[in-house]
Design a protein around this motif. Structure first.
Motif, PDB file in Angstrom:
ATOM      1  N   GLY A 180      51.062  29.254  -2.389  1.00 58.39           N
ATOM      2  CA  GLY A 180      50.790  27.756  -2.325  1.00 58.39           C
ATOM      3  C   GLY A 180      49.584  27.384  -1.654  1.00 58.39           C
ATOM      4  N   SER A 181      49.346  27.808  -0.562  1.00 55.52           N
ATOM      5  CA  SER A 181      48.209  27.255   0.432  1.00 55.52           C
ATOM      6  C   SER A 181      46.981  28.029  -0.223  1.00 55.52           C
ATOM      7  N   ALA A 182      47.184  29.426  -0.505  1.00 52.16           N
ATOM      8  CA  ALA A 182      45.932  29.941  -1.059  1.00 52.16           C
ATOM      9  C   ALA A 182      45.410  29.260  -2.240  1.00 52.16           C
TER      10      ALA A 182
ATOM     11  N   VAL B   6      42.949  37.526   5.615  1.00 56.98           N
ATOM     12  CA  VAL B   6      42.677  38.450   4.463  1.00 56.98           C
ATOM     13  C   VAL B   6      43.602  38.061   3.119  1.00 56.98           C
ATOM     14  N   VAL B   7      44.665  37.847   3.470  1.00 54.67           N
ATOM     15  CA  VAL B   7      45.613  37.708   2.263  1.00 54.67           C
ATOM     16  C   VAL B   7      45.411  36.418   1.584  1.00 54.67           C
ATOM     17  N   PHE B   8      44.818  35.478   2.254  1.00 60.11           N
ATOM     18  CA  PHE B   8      44.179  34.381   1.557  1.00 60.11           C
ATOM     19  C   PHE B   8      43.217  34.563   0.755  1.00 60.11           C
TER      20      PHE B   8
ATOM     21  N   SER C  75      45.213  21.050   5.652  1.00 66.52           N
ATOM     22  CA  SER C  75      46.386  21.603   5.048  1.00 66.52           C
ATOM     23  C   SER C  75      46.266  23.335   5.291  1.00 66.52           C
ATOM     24  N   SER C  76      45.052  23.754   5.055  1.00 66.16           N
ATOM     25  CA  SER C  76      44.901  25.185   5.119  1.00 66.16           C
ATOM     26  C   SER C  76      44.858  25.872   6.471  1.00 66.16           C
TER      27      SER C  76
ATOM     28  N   LEU D 228      40.666  35.153  -4.751  1.00 68.58           N
ATOM     29  CA  LEU D 228      39.751  35.850  -5.452  1.00 68.58           C
ATOM     30  C   LEU D 228      40.503  36.527  -6.978  1.00 68.58           C
ATOM     31  N   VAL D 229      41.908  36.759  -6.641  1.00 70.61           N
ATOM     32  CA  VAL D 229      42.786  36.908  -7.941  1.00 70.61           C
ATOM     33  C   VAL D 229      42.659  35.693  -8.864  1.00 70.61           C
ATOM     34  N   PHE D 230      42.794  34.402  -8.208  1.00 68.10           N
ATOM     35  CA  PHE D 230      42.894  33.222  -9.167  1.00 68.10           C
ATOM     36  C   PHE D 230      41.533  33.009  -9.616  1.00 68.10           C
ATOM     37  N   ASN D 231      40.612  33.213  -8.984  1.00 67.05           N
ATOM     38  CA  ASN D 231      39.218  32.946  -9.519  1.00 67.05           C
ATOM     39  C   ASN D 231      38.943  33.880 -10.605  1.00 67.05           C
TER      40      ASN D 231
END
Length: 491
Positions: free
Chosen positions: A130-132, A379-381, A339-340, A386-389
């Motif tokens: 959610g946050s990412a 790093v996970v964030f 929030s992040s 990048l995956v969603f981009n």
């Protein structure tokens, strides 16, 4: 808006946050990072939580959505009030009596080892995704307004952003965030109010009375909807607000970690009360801003974009002048990083406490583990963004938010069962129940129109999910099982 002006503003903004972090992290240890040594003034916590609760997505989405839903979102906000009352009178006393750092450690005391790990695991999954994704959506706006004109690729811009968040949170943790989020909330609220004033001046409105009259006559200000077949029906929206508040705040380590830094339960409850009051007002300001922006666009003959989320950024950056553009940039930056940064700290805390057993280790080891876990989640964030981009699909983003909603259902079932019943359960089967509940909820939701005479579920998915978990825990009754700790709410 000139990208170099935007760059100077952003550099100055993060310079301020890093300066604050240097000051607040002096002499900090892991207790400071996780609990701020339980010395936080309640009024700073209350004000700073506003920025944490409102993400960059909210900052651009609520004003833009007014054209489609008018002020009906305020029915959800009214539901928040009852939800926060439950948090302040039921959940927070429970957390303070047990002196918790991670709120999910309550599940070990109440049910056992597997329930504890399951609850924390669901939080880590929900909050990470959610946050990412929220940071991704807001980063897209900043990419258009700032980084793309400077020739900075999206991947580099996101890496810089996450690195800056890591820099000002890695030492002081929640103690730093309480101060930085207070500043960021100030910028966020100032951005909304200043934009309202400047747009009102463009519309030749004089004073609050004039502004409110224009909002009321705009055609966008309808709040209450009573038609039971309308998705904006009051009761549906109200109870959505109640359970969203309970789950997304009261059962979320991110928001509760700040509350648990207050000196005692009395101050924490004052924090929750004033936080509620201010949050209601701020949400109403966002809706009013949306109405005024659409009135302004109509008066100027400015066409509205296909996506309502693009409406506020388009006007602020291209039509309303330099001051509004700067104000918008500060506001969305504040909303995004308030929030992040707290999410990154909360994820680090939950993993360290719940999975690394950091409390049982000497300070040197605690500090080292916390350091690497904090880097790991950064790093996970970055990778998730990048995956969603790469996917670059609005439908995928919506699906991910829906998925995160499903993962909070088991937490609702676990905490409500634990808080209100003494019944012991077979702890080793709890993970199975918590995994089956979202699956069954999805099946029911997917067939709701077929099975329930055309009725389609919305927020009710969360309640059904929690109810299935609750029933599953009831069926796991074990008369021989040891109840891990007396329940402070059940005598």
């Amino acid at each position: 808006m000139n990208p170099y002006i935007s760059l100077v503003i952003l550099i100055a903004y993060f310079g301020m946050l890093i300066t604050v972090s240097i000051y607040t992290s002096k002499g900090a240890d892991t207790n400071t990072f996780f609990t701020a040594n339980r010395q936080s003034p309640w009024y700073l916590v209350a004000f700073g939580m506003i920025g944490t609760s409102l993400s960059g997505v909210t900052f651009v989405s609520v004003p833009g959505a007014v054209v489609n839903i008018q002020f009906s979102y305020f029915q959800v906000v009214i539901g928040y009030i009852l939800g926060y009352l439950v948090i302040g009178t039921v959940l927070m006393p429970l957390y303070y009596r047990l002196n918790l750092i991670s709120i999910y450690s309550y599940l070990e005391q109440r049910f056992g080892f597997w329930s504890y790990k399951t609850g924390s695991g669901f939080f880590l999954l929900s909050r990470t995704i959610g946050s990412a994704v929220r940071l991704y959506v807001a980063a897209q706006v900043l990419q258009i307004a700032l980084f793309k004109p400077l020739g900075i690729p999206f991947e580099v811009a996101v890496a810089i952003t996450i690195f800056l968040i890591w820099v000002y949170t890695f030492k002081g943790g929640v103690k730093t965030i309480i101060v930085t989020d207070t500043l960021q909330t100030f910028f966020l609220i100032t951005a909304v109010i200043l934009t309202i004033v400047l747009v009102s001046n463009e519309l030749n409105l004089d004073g609050f009375g004039d502004i409110w009259n224009r909002v009321q006559t705009s055609g966008y200000s309808k709040i209450f909807y009573w038609d039971t077949n309308d998705p904006k029906n009051f009761f549906k929206q109200f109870f959505a607000g109640v359970f969203i508040a309970i789950v997304m705040t009261g059962l979320d380590q991110d928001l509760m970690q700040k509350n648990l830094t207050c000196k005692n339960i009395g101050e924490a409850q004052k924090n929750m009360f004033w936080f509620t009051v201010v949050l209601v007002i701020v949400n109403f300001l966002f809706l009013s801003l949306g109405a005024l922006l659409y009135v302004y666009a109509e008066a100027q003959g400015i066409p509205t974009p296909a996506k309502s989320d693009d409406f506020y950024p388009m006007l602020a950056l291209n039509h309303l002048g330099l001051v509004v553009g700067i104000t918008f940039l500060l506001g969305i930056t504040a909303a995004t990083y308030a929030s992040s940064d707290s999410a990154l700290t909360a994820l680090t805390t939950a993993f360290c406490i719940d999975f690394m057993n950091i409390e049982k280790r000497p300070e040197a080891q605690r500090s080292s583990i916390k350091f690497w876990v904090h880097i790991g989640f950064s790093v996970v964030f970055y990778l998730v963004i990048l995956v969603f981009n790469r996917l670059n699909s609005k439908e995928v983003i919506t699906a991910v938010f829906d998925l995160a909603g499903y993962t909070y259902g088991p937490l609702l079932g676990l905490f409500s069962f634990g808080a209100f019943l003494k019944r012991p359960v077979k702890d080793k089967w709890v993970p199975l129940v918590c995994m089956l509940a979202p699956v069954l909820t999805y099946i029911i939701n997917d067939h709701s129109a077929e099975w329930f005479n055309g009725y389609k579920f919305g927020f009710e998915r969360l309640i059904i999910n929690g109810l299935i978990t609750f029933i599953g825990l009831w069926l796991l009754h074990d008369p021989k099982a040891k109840r891990y700790a007396p329940n402070p709410l059940v005598r």
